[in-house]
Design an enzyme around this catalytic site. Structure first.
Site, PDB file in Angstrom:
ATOM      1  N   SER A   5       0.829  -1.210   0.000  1.00 46.04           N
ATOM      2  CA  SER A   5       0.000   0.000   0.000  1.00 46.04           C
ATOM      3  C   SER A   5       0.860   1.255   0.000  1.00 46.04           C
ATOM      4  O   SER A   5       0.562   2.227  -0.706  1.00 46.04           O
ATOM      5  CB  SER A   5      -0.940   0.009   1.213  1.00 46.04           C
ATOM      6  OG  SER A   5      -1.916  -0.997   1.084  1.00 46.04           O
ATOM      7  N   ASN A  46      -6.472  -8.811  -7.285  1.00 43.87           N
ATOM      8  CA  ASN A  46      -6.408  -9.528  -6.017  1.00 43.87           C
ATOM      9  C   ASN A  46      -7.660 -10.330  -5.712  1.00 43.87           C
ATOM     10  O   ASN A  46      -7.615 -11.261  -4.910  1.00 43.87           O
ATOM     11  CB  ASN A  46      -6.145  -8.544  -4.868  1.00 43.87           C
ATOM     12  CG  ASN A  46      -7.096  -7.364  -4.888  1.00 43.87           C
ATOM     13  OD1 ASN A  46      -7.195  -6.649  -5.877  1.00 43.87           O
ATOM     14  ND2 ASN A  46      -7.806  -7.146  -3.788  1.00 43.87           N
ATOM     15  N   GLN A  48       0.005  -8.994  -6.206  1.00 44.25           N
ATOM     16  CA  GLN A  48      -0.513 -10.359  -6.354  1.00 44.25           C
ATOM     17  C   GLN A  48       0.282 -11.181  -7.365  1.00 44.25           C
ATOM     18  O   GLN A  48       0.354 -12.400  -7.271  1.00 44.25           O
ATOM     19  CB  GLN A  48      -1.986 -10.313  -6.765  1.00 44.25           C
ATOM     20  CG  GLN A  48      -2.917  -9.806  -5.689  1.00 44.25           C
ATOM     21  CD  GLN A  48      -3.062 -10.743  -4.508  1.00 44.25           C
ATOM     22  OE1 GLN A  48      -2.924 -11.954  -4.627  1.00 44.25           O
ATOM     23  NE2 GLN A  48      -3.341 -10.183  -3.346  1.00 44.25           N
ATOM     24  N   SER A  68       5.000  -6.627  -2.283  1.00 39.76           N
ATOM     25  CA  SER A  68       4.771  -6.849  -0.858  1.00 39.76           C
ATOM     26  C   SER A  68       5.358  -8.186  -0.441  1.00 39.76           C
ATOM     27  O   SER A  68       5.207  -9.193  -1.139  1.00 39.76           O
ATOM     28  CB  SER A  68       3.274  -6.825  -0.550  1.00 39.76           C
ATOM     29  OG  SER A  68       3.034  -7.053   0.819  1.00 39.76           O
ATOM     30  N   SER A  69       6.001  -8.206   0.719  1.00 40.18           N
ATOM     31  CA  SER A  69       6.665  -9.410   1.214  1.00 40.18           C
ATOM     32  C   SER A  69       5.687 -10.487   1.671  1.00 40.18           C
ATOM     33  O   SER A  69       5.886 -11.670   1.395  1.00 40.18           O
ATOM     34  CB  SER A  69       7.589  -9.024   2.385  1.00 40.18           C
ATOM     35  OG  SER A  69       7.976 -10.132   3.141  1.00 40.18           O
ATOM     36  N   HIS A  70       4.623 -10.095   2.370  1.00 42.70           N
ATOM     37  CA  HIS A  70       3.783 -11.112   3.013  1.00 42.70           C
ATOM     38  C   HIS A  70       2.894 -11.872   2.038  1.00 42.70           C
ATOM     39  O   HIS A  70       2.203 -12.815   2.432  1.00 42.70           O
ATOM     40  CB  HIS A  70       2.945 -10.492   4.147  1.00 42.70           C
ATOM     41  CG  HIS A  70       1.744  -9.732   3.709  1.00 42.70           C
ATOM     42  ND1 HIS A  70       0.469 -10.232   3.803  1.00 42.70           N
ATOM     43  CD2 HIS A  70       1.612  -8.484   3.193  1.00 42.70           C
ATOM     44  CE1 HIS A  70      -0.396  -9.337   3.373  1.00 42.70           C
ATOM     45  NE2 HIS A  70       0.272  -8.263   2.991  1.00 42.70           N
ATOM     46  N   THR A 112      14.663   4.598   9.596  1.00 44.10           N
ATOM     47  CA  THR A 112      15.573   3.478   9.833  1.00 44.10           C
ATOM     48  C   THR A 112      14.971   2.194   9.272  1.00 44.10           C
ATOM     49  O   THR A 112      13.810   1.867   9.539  1.00 44.10           O
ATOM     50  CB  THR A 112      15.834   3.318  11.351  1.00 44.10           C
ATOM     51  OG1 THR A 112      16.402   4.525  11.840  1.00 44.10           O
ATOM     52  CG2 THR A 112      16.788   2.164  11.607  1.00 44.10           C
ATOM     53  N   CYS A 142      -8.677  -6.463   2.658  1.00 42.12           N
ATOM     54  CA  CYS A 142      -8.652  -5.049   3.044  1.00 42.12           C
ATOM     55  C   CYS A 142     -10.046  -4.447   3.122  1.00 42.12           C
ATOM     56  O   CYS A 142     -10.230  -3.373   3.674  1.00 42.12           O
ATOM     57  CB  CYS A 142      -7.794  -4.250   2.059  1.00 42.12           C
ATOM     58  SG  CYS A 142      -6.091  -4.831   1.959  1.00 42.12           S
TER      59      CYS A 142
END
Length: 398
Positions: free
Chosen positions: A74, A154, A182, A202-204, A240, A328
């Protein structure tokens, strides 16, 4: 068949793979330095950051210098769209997107319209969820500065003609952003061949940790930073770095790249078996999305005469996890904007079910769903007066 737990909501999120977790753990304790520090503790962490960047780049055939880490898909979508809009507002104020985008794109475009005077064209899609290239070309004006069209949807899994869209954009001198969340790790992506300018990741969604993503920014593309306050990510994204998360993302990207062909083959077979079984066993059912241009792990159905929420709760009671659409928007009572855009009525759209497959699924999982889903649909329909009326009429077309 005895009760089992079957997770088929991989489009919402995926479990962190064991190898990914093991790669991350040292960066919560022993390797705790700040990557911006010049001492050994910082240098050790900086090296891990660079290696992760390399792995994400390899997955999409980008240069590592073109990968910028973010807090997720996002943020990446927001950054791409707002960043291009603000950096190019002297050239124009028109953006083109589609009606079936993730809300990270739709709400960002609406924000630019409402508060910054941008104009946005929302392209229609056909009944399978694909855009018309002709409509895209006809929507371009001399004020168009960005085209933002998702790689794969998605909810219904439809894949867009990304290379052809990029060709149109380049011909007109317009930047092209795609939400690749996706698609990443589920199909082959070569950003150099496709010639996209920006892509959100996106990683997840690829068996990595939550809270970390990336934005591919092609060399030479100018965009304003979204987050200010530091020199991280070449002064383009302050803050960071989430080193443990980034390391996990890098490991997940490596595993996705190495296992991609096997992953695609397995999920395609499971998907096709599930689609065939559902359509054969349950009348008054339609498959949403394209058969030809579809993500390997995606299925999305509409079952007439029932509500999706009741269906999900009933599936959960027998251990099956699915979705009525995007995670979402799962708290909304409104029908899916994607299903409405492909031409479904409110009534039919409310009876939707997305079952998205992943690496841990098996044929036994598919068999378990095909055993229980028809019974649940039949039970829910048995209390529907409309279902009784229609079936007595002999009409079995959705």
């Amino acid at each position: 068949m005895e009760k089992r737990n079957v997770y088929m909501d991989y489009a919402a999120t995926t479990p962190v793979k064991r190898e990914v977790l093991e790669a991350m753990l040292p960066y919560y304790s022993d390797l705790f330095g700040n990557a911006s520090s010049i001492h050994k503790f910082g240098r050790d962490v900086k090296g891990a950051l660079d290696r992760a960047r390399d792995e994400v780049a390899k997955l999409i055939n980008a240069d590592s210098s073109e990968i910028y880490f973010t807090a997720g898909g996002s943020e990446s979508d927001n950054w791409a769209i707002k960043g291009v809009a603000f950096a190019n507002k002297d050239k124009g104020n028109h953006i083109i997107t589609t009606k079936i985008e993730h809300h990270a794109v739709l709400h960002t475009c609406e924000y630019l319209e409402k508060y910054h005077g941008f104009e946005v064209t929302y392209l229609n899609v056909d009944k399978e969820g694909r855009i018309s290239l002709e409509e895209l070309e006809n929507s371009i004006t001399d004020k168009t500065i960005l085209i933002s069209i998702m790689f794969a949807n998605n909810e219904i899994g439809t894949i867009q003609p990304i290379k052809e869209i990029a060709e149109i954009a380049k011909k007109k001198g317009i930047l092209f952003h795609t939400d690749g969340v996706q698609a990443l790790g589920n199909i082959h992506i070569d950003v150099k061949d496709l010639d996209v300018d920006l892509m959100a990741m996106s990683s997840h969604k690829i068996y990595g940790p939550k809270g970390v993503g990336a934005l591919y920014i092609k060399k030479g593309v100018k965009l304003h930073p979204l987050i200010h306050g530091g020199a991280q990510e070449k002064r383009r994204r302050a803050g960071t770095e989430n080193i443990a998360g980034i390391v996990g993302f890098g490991k997940a990207a490596e595993l996705a790249r190495v296992n991609l062909d096997e992953h695609i083959d397995k999920l395609t077979k499971l998907r096709d078996k599930l689609i065939k079984g559902v359509l054969e066993k349950i009348p008054y059912t339609r498959l949403n999305g394209s058969l030809e241009y579809r993500l390997p792990g995606n299925t999305n159905f509409c079952f007439e005469f029932i509500e999706g929420e009741s269906l999900l709760l009933s599936l959960d009671m027998v251990g099956i996890a699915g979705s009525s659409g995007s995670a979402c928007t799962s708290g909304s009572l409104d029908p899916s904007h994607v299903l409405m855009a492909i031409g479904l009525t409110h009534e039919i759209a409310h009876g939707s079910l997305r079952l998205s497959l992943g690496d841990m699924n098996t044929e036994d999982d598919v068999d378990y769903v095909l055993e229980h889903l028809p019974k649940i649909v039949e039970r829910l329909r048995s209390i529907s007066p409309l279902y009784e009326k229609v079936t007595k009429g002999g009409n079995d077309n959705v």
